[in-house]
Design a protein around this motif. Structure first.
Motif, short mmCIF file in Angstrom:
data_model
loop_
_atom_site.label_atom_id
_atom_site.label_comp_id
_atom_site.label_asym_id
_atom_site.label_seq_id
_atom_site.Cartn_x
_atom_site.Cartn_y
_atom_site.Cartn_z
N GLN A 295 0.82 -1.23 0.00
CA GLN A 295 0.00 0.00 0.00
C GLN A 295 0.84 1.27 0.00
O GLN A 295 0.38 2.34 0.38
N VAL A 296 2.10 1.14 -0.42
CA VAL A 296 2.95 2.32 -0.60
C VAL A 296 2.41 3.10 -1.79
O VAL A 296 2.15 2.53 -2.85
N THR B 277 4.47 9.85 3.47
CA THR B 277 3.36 9.15 4.12
C THR B 277 3.89 8.10 5.09
O THR B 277 5.03 7.64 4.99
N HIS B 278 3.00 7.72 6.03
CA HIS B 278 3.30 6.60 6.91
C HIS B 278 2.01 5.92 7.33
O HIS B 278 0.90 6.38 7.03
N ARG B 279 2.16 4.80 8.04
CA ARG B 279 1.01 4.06 8.58
C ARG B 279 1.33 3.70 10.03
O ARG B 279 2.49 3.52 10.41
N VAL C 30 -3.15 4.79 5.21
CA VAL C 30 -1.97 5.55 4.81
C VAL C 30 -2.25 7.02 5.07
O VAL C 30 -3.25 7.57 4.60
N ARG C 31 -1.38 7.66 5.83
CA ARG C 31 -1.59 9.06 6.23
C ARG C 31 -0.41 9.93 5.81
O ARG C 31 0.72 9.44 5.74
N ALA D 39 6.97 6.62 1.27
CA ALA D 39 6.38 5.98 2.44
C ALA D 39 7.51 5.46 3.31
O ALA D 39 8.54 5.02 2.79
#
Length: 467
Positions: free
Chosen positions: A41-42, A224-226, A232-233, A335
């Motif tokens: 989901q990158v 982005t990160h999780r 994903v934010r 990410a």
């Protein structure tokens, strides 16, 4: 915020420069990237491939965020984070060539108030063997990173703590060491580090990197990160100054590929400097660090591999070079989770230079079972390797015995299988293992004893009719 994966790939930018890959290779590369992004989901990736010392493929995939108006774009500059370390090391190699320092100079020559300054060398800073405590071991921004910082402030807080170990005796990744190295480069050159690199490295190679602290907003990928498996934010970058000489650069994948070509061609730096950067630094006790000066050193299918990864808040990067193969691959993603960058560089490297998967190591019983099969086949063919037998077993297998084994077993042909019966048992100082020797229409039994261990000689190998 992010477009669907399908839409993102349909919008992938046209490959840059001359298309040197075959249609099949192009499809395979695109599939490697697609799998990596979809499985993690990158949101996006930008890649470049060097083959025969030339950039043969450059392409961007996915959703680089709202800062890229007509994305995805190969012109987007991603922070490369710790891949920047090899450029800091290059600056110091160049300064050594200019006679302004030596890599074996002690830090005390430039900054005597650093911990262990009279014992730590510049070379140890660059190889992570200095013992200076790392200021950023975390994979997230801690509270202090909300505010800008200067190199001197980093050194004052972390570079004056007691050393974690005696210089040269251990390897421990240290961003602090690279901040000190950057400060030494600036003091020796009389120039800001980025200005020096621009003049000596980037402009000659046609590279246009920027300070990663400025690579934010319009025209740049969104970090982005999780959190765990959450959504994903957008990620909030660290304040200005926290990466600096330890990871200050942002650039395109093709720009980094130009540097890889310089490594392959031995240009910009002298061949001696390249060799020095790519020489494994050994510890004082003789152990290997598998690290040179700002680069990790290993092998791929028997050929030397020079690589490094990078992590900034919201970004990850991977760079792999096989200098002898004149090959390199770069993968930059927006990410700081998922590992898509390594999946891409590993996948592309293996695509062009496949390495057979290593057979899983056999356990002791598997080794002994294989030896039992070997010895049975020798008895069947009459070509007995007597080095596999103890003195007693060699006495047992005289001419009459070996002749009867050969004649009777040859007539049966090769067995369908030889299968262990039960587990190994100790008896009389030997290990007893028994086997069913299966044929299409009958079964034999082998009763064996052998010395302990993988290379233990056979004390007995008696074959008899089974049920």
């Amino acid at each position: 915020m992010f477009r669907t994966a399908l839409a993102a790939f349909l919008l992938a930018a046209t490959p840059a420069a001359a298309q040197q890959l075959t249609p099949q290779e192009t499809a395979q590369v695109d599939a490697i990237v697609a799998r990596a992004l979809q499985s993690t989901q990158v949101p996006s990736a930008s890649i470049a491939i060097v083959r025969d010392g030339r950039i043969v493929y450059a392409k961007a995939y996915g959703d680089q965020g709202p800062g890229i108006a007509k994305g995805p774009s190969t012109d987007a500059k991603y922070p490369i984070a710790s891949i920047s370390k090899q450029f800091t090391a290059a600056a110091l190699l160049l300064l050594e060539d200019e006679g302004k320092l030596r890599l074996d100079d002690k830090v005390a020559k430039f900054f005597p108030d650093i911990s262990g300054a009279d014992k730590v060398s510049i070379r140890q800073l660059l190889s992570h063997t200095a013992g200076l405590q790392d200021y950023w071991p975390q994979d997230y921004s801690f509270a202090a990173m909300e505010k800008p910082v200067t190199p001197q402030e980093i050194v004052d807080r972390w570079g004056k703590k007691p050393l974690d170990f005696e210089p040269g005796t251990a390897w421990q990744y240290s961003n602090t060491g690279y901040v000190v190295a950057g400060m030494i480069a600036e003091k020796a050159s009389g120039m800001p580090l980025l200005d020096y690199l621009n003049a000596r490295v980037f402009k000659p190679l046609g590279m246009k990197p920027v300070d990663q602290d400025l690579a934010i907003g319009k025209g740049y990928p969104l970090p982005t990160h999780r959190f765990a498996l959450g959504p994903v934010r957008p990620a909030k970058p660290a304040a200005h100054g926290w990466l600096w000489a330890a990871g200050e650069l942002a650039m395109t994948a093709s720009d980094l590929a130009k540097w890889d070509i310089a490594r392959i061609e031995r240009s910009v730096l002298t061949p001696e400097d390249w060799k020095e950067q790519e020489t494994v630094v050994s510890l004082t006790g003789g152990g290997s660090t598998r690290y040179g000066l700002g680069v990790s050193l290993g092998e791929h299918g028997g050929t030397p591999e020079v690589s490094h990864g990078g992590e900034a808040v919201g970004f990850l990067s991977s760079n792999v070079v096989l200098p002898e193969k004149r090959f390199a691959v770069v993968a930059l993603v927006n990410a700081d989770f998922g590992g898509a960058q390594d999946a891409i560089t590993d996948g592309v490297t293996n695509l062009f230079f496949p390495v057979a998967a290593a057979a899983p190591a056999q356990n002791l019983n598997q080794v002994r079972d294989a030896l039992a099969r070997t010895l049975y086949d020798q008895l069947r063919s009459g070509t007995l390797d007597r080095a596999m037998l103890t003195a007693n077993a060699n006495y047992y297998f005289d001419a009459t015995t070996t002749g009867d084994y050969r004649d009777s077993l040859t007539a049966l042909g090769a067995p369908v299988s030889i299968v262990p019966l039960g587990g190994p048992r100790l008896r009389g100082g030997f290990v007893n293992r028994n086997y069913a020797i299966n044929f299409a229409d009958r079964r034999l039994i082998a009763i064996t004893y052998a010395e302990p261990g993988a290379a233990g000689k056979f004390e007995q190998f008696i074959v008899m009719p089974g049920e």
